[in-house]
Design an enzyme around this catalytic site. Sequence first.
Site, PDB file in Angstrom:
ATOM      1  N   LYS A  45      30.280  44.535  41.014  1.00 44.37           N
ATOM      2  CA  LYS A  45      31.256  45.496  40.510  1.00 44.37           C
ATOM      3  C   LYS A  45      30.492  46.741  40.079  1.00 44.37           C
ATOM      4  O   LYS A  45      29.434  46.626  39.435  1.00 44.37           O
ATOM      5  CB  LYS A  45      32.012  44.870  39.333  1.00 44.37           C
ATOM      6  CG  LYS A  45      33.131  45.735  38.772  1.00 44.37           C
ATOM      7  CD  LYS A  45      33.916  44.987  37.696  1.00 44.37           C
ATOM      8  CE  LYS A  45      35.106  45.786  37.201  1.00 44.37           C
ATOM      9  NZ  LYS A  45      35.886  45.068  36.164  1.00 44.37           N
ATOM     10  N   SER A  61      40.530  41.205  33.849  1.00 40.46           N
ATOM     11  CA  SER A  61      40.041  41.853  35.069  1.00 40.46           C
ATOM     12  C   SER A  61      39.244  40.995  36.029  1.00 40.46           C
ATOM     13  O   SER A  61      38.979  41.423  37.145  1.00 40.46           O
ATOM     14  CB  SER A  61      39.214  43.081  34.705  1.00 40.46           C
ATOM     15  OG  SER A  61      40.076  44.159  34.474  1.00 40.46           O
ATOM     16  N   SER A  85      40.845  44.880  36.958  1.00 44.36           N
ATOM     17  CA  SER A  85      40.110  45.978  37.522  1.00 44.36           C
ATOM     18  C   SER A  85      39.040  45.562  38.534  1.00 44.36           C
ATOM     19  O   SER A  85      38.545  46.417  39.271  1.00 44.36           O
ATOM     20  CB  SER A  85      39.438  46.776  36.402  1.00 44.36           C
ATOM     21  OG  SER A  85      38.507  45.986  35.704  1.00 44.36           O
TER      22      SER A  85
HETATM   23  N1  GLN Z   1      44.301  45.476  32.922  1.00 40.25           N
HETATM   24  C1  GLN Z   1      43.721  45.562  31.608  1.00 40.25           C
HETATM   25  C2  GLN Z   1      43.506  47.012  31.266  1.00 40.25           C
HETATM   26  O1  GLN Z   1      43.936  47.832  31.974  1.00 40.25           O
HETATM   27  C3  GLN Z   1      42.451  44.769  31.551  1.00 40.25           C
HETATM   28  C4  GLN Z   1      41.330  45.436  32.223  1.00 40.25           C
HETATM   29  C5  GLN Z   1      40.041  44.686  32.125  1.00 40.25           C
HETATM   30  O2  GLN Z   1      40.026  43.480  31.872  1.00 40.25           O
HETATM   31  N2  GLN Z   1      38.946  45.397  32.292  1.00 40.25           N
HETATM   32  O3  GLN Z   1      42.924  47.353  30.294  1.00 40.25           O
END
Ligand code: GLN
Length: 489
Positions: free
Chosen positions: A78, A177, A153
Site C-alpha cells: 500500500k 481499510s 482505503s
Molecule cells: N473508511 C474509513 C475512513 O474513511 C476507514 C479508513 C481506514 O481504515 N483507513 O476513515
Amino acid sequence: MEIHELSIQGIRQALVSGQYSSHEITGALLQRIAEENPRLNAFVTVTGELALAQAKVADSRRARGEQGPLLGVPVAHKDIFCTRGVRTTCASRMLENFVAPYDATVIRRLQESGMVMLGKLNMDEFAMGSSNETSHFGPVRNPWNPARVPGGSSGGSASALAARLVPAATGTDTGGSIRQPAAFCGVTGLKPTYGRVSRYGMIAFASSLDQGGPMARSAEDCALLMDAMAAHDPLDSTSHAQADGQFYAGLDRSLEGLRVGVPEEFFGEGLDPQVAEAVQSAIRQFEKMGARIRKVHLPNNVHAVSTYYVLAPAEASSNLARFDGVRYTRRASCPRDLTDLYTRSRYEGFGPEVRRRILVGTYVLSAGYYDAYYLQAQKVRSLIREDFRRAFAEVDVIVGPATPTTAFALGDKSNDPVAMYLADIYTIAVNLAGIPAISLPCGFDRSGMPVGMQIMGNYFADEQLLAIAHQYQLQTGWHLRSPGQQGRG
Ligand code: GLN
C-alpha cells in the site's frame, strides 16, 4: 496451475522444489500487471527492474541454502508505507513526488525475509475513504465487476490480490481499510491487535487507530506474512513489547468447544439479506466444526461511526499539519508570503475528502467545542471498549458480517459522505477498542459479488483468528474462487 494463480504457499513450494525461480515468478507477475493493471488501476508505481534484481538476490540466497518461507515471494505495498528510493504518495497530490529517505519497519522486515517488491498500490488519499475513489491517481476497479468499487482505503491491495496480480500485499486499517476491501474483493485480511505491527514509516492518519496488516488470498498466507511483520519496534512508541507470535505454527487448532458470539446489533437494519444469509451459513459451518454459538450484545456499536468521525479527523488534523509546503511536500508557486505558501500548498495538495476531515478535526478540537465533541467521543470510546470486555468474558470470538452490503457501484456514494461512512459500520468499533479482527470470504450474492465475514477476537487473539479462519478455509472453497471462474469452486 499458472504462475499468477499461485498463493504464497504455492510459490514457496515451487521455489523449494525448483519448479520455478523467483526471477521467473517475478517476471510472470510483472507481465500480468502490465496486461491487467491499466483496466484496474491497482498500482500507483510498478518497480519492475528493482523487483527482478531483488528476485535474483533471493534466488542466490536460496542457492546458498537459505530457506525462509517468504524468500523470493513477490509482494506489493500500500502506498502509505515509506520505501527508500521509491516514491511514496499516499495517493495524494501533496506527496506526488515524495521519496522517503528510509524504509518503514514493515517494509524493512518483509525485505529482510527476502520478499520481492513489485511496486506500490493505489489507495484512498491518506487512507480516507471506503471506495478507493478519493485517490489522486483515479479510482481502482473491482476485478469481480469493473463497474463496482474495490472498497477502501486499501483498495489497490484487495483488487490486485483478487485479480491475481500479486500473491501478497500490505494494507492498513484505521476504521476498516483492510477488512472492508478484503470483503468487497473476496480476499483475506487481518487487522492485528493495536501495537503488534509497527507504525514506523507508515504515514499517519489517526495514530491511536492505525494498524498495518497482511492481505492475501487465504488465512494461511496471512499467517506467513504476520510471522515476518509482527515484532516489537523501539522506533514506534506504541509498539507492544511482546508483539511477535507463532502465527503460521499456530494454525492447526480444533474448533471443538470454541465459544462463538453472534452480536444481534450486527444483524439489524441496513444489512443486505444476502450478506446476512451467507454469514449465517458460515456460522452454521462453525457449529458443524464443533463450535458453540451464542448471542452477545455490543450495545454501543450504534455510536461507533459517530465516535470515529470525531476522533479520527481530530487526530488527522494534527498529523496532517506537517504537510505545509515547506519541506518534502508539494509547494505552491510564487507565494506572496508565508501564510499564502501554507494556504495554497495545502489547498492545492489535498483533495476534498482530506480537506473535509481536516476541517472537522480542527473544529472538534477547538476551544469551546473540545469538551462537547472530542472529550465526549473519548468517553464513548471507553464504553465501546467495555462492550467487548463484557462480551469476551462469555465467548472466545465474535462473528458477524464485515460490511453491510457487497461492493457498490462507482459513483454510488461519492456525493454522500455519510452514506460512505456507514460502509464501515461493522469494522470501526474494532479499531476504537484496539482488538484484532479478520475478514474472509464466505459466499457470493446473486450478482456474483463476494461476501465477507468478520471474526473479532480479544487482545492478542490474532493467532487464534488466523487459525479459525484457516480451519474454515480448509472446509470451504470460497477463498479459492477467482474473478472469471465464478461458476467453479
Ligand atoms: N473508511 C474509513 C475512513 O474513511 C476507514 C479508513 C481506514 O481504515 N483507513 O476513515
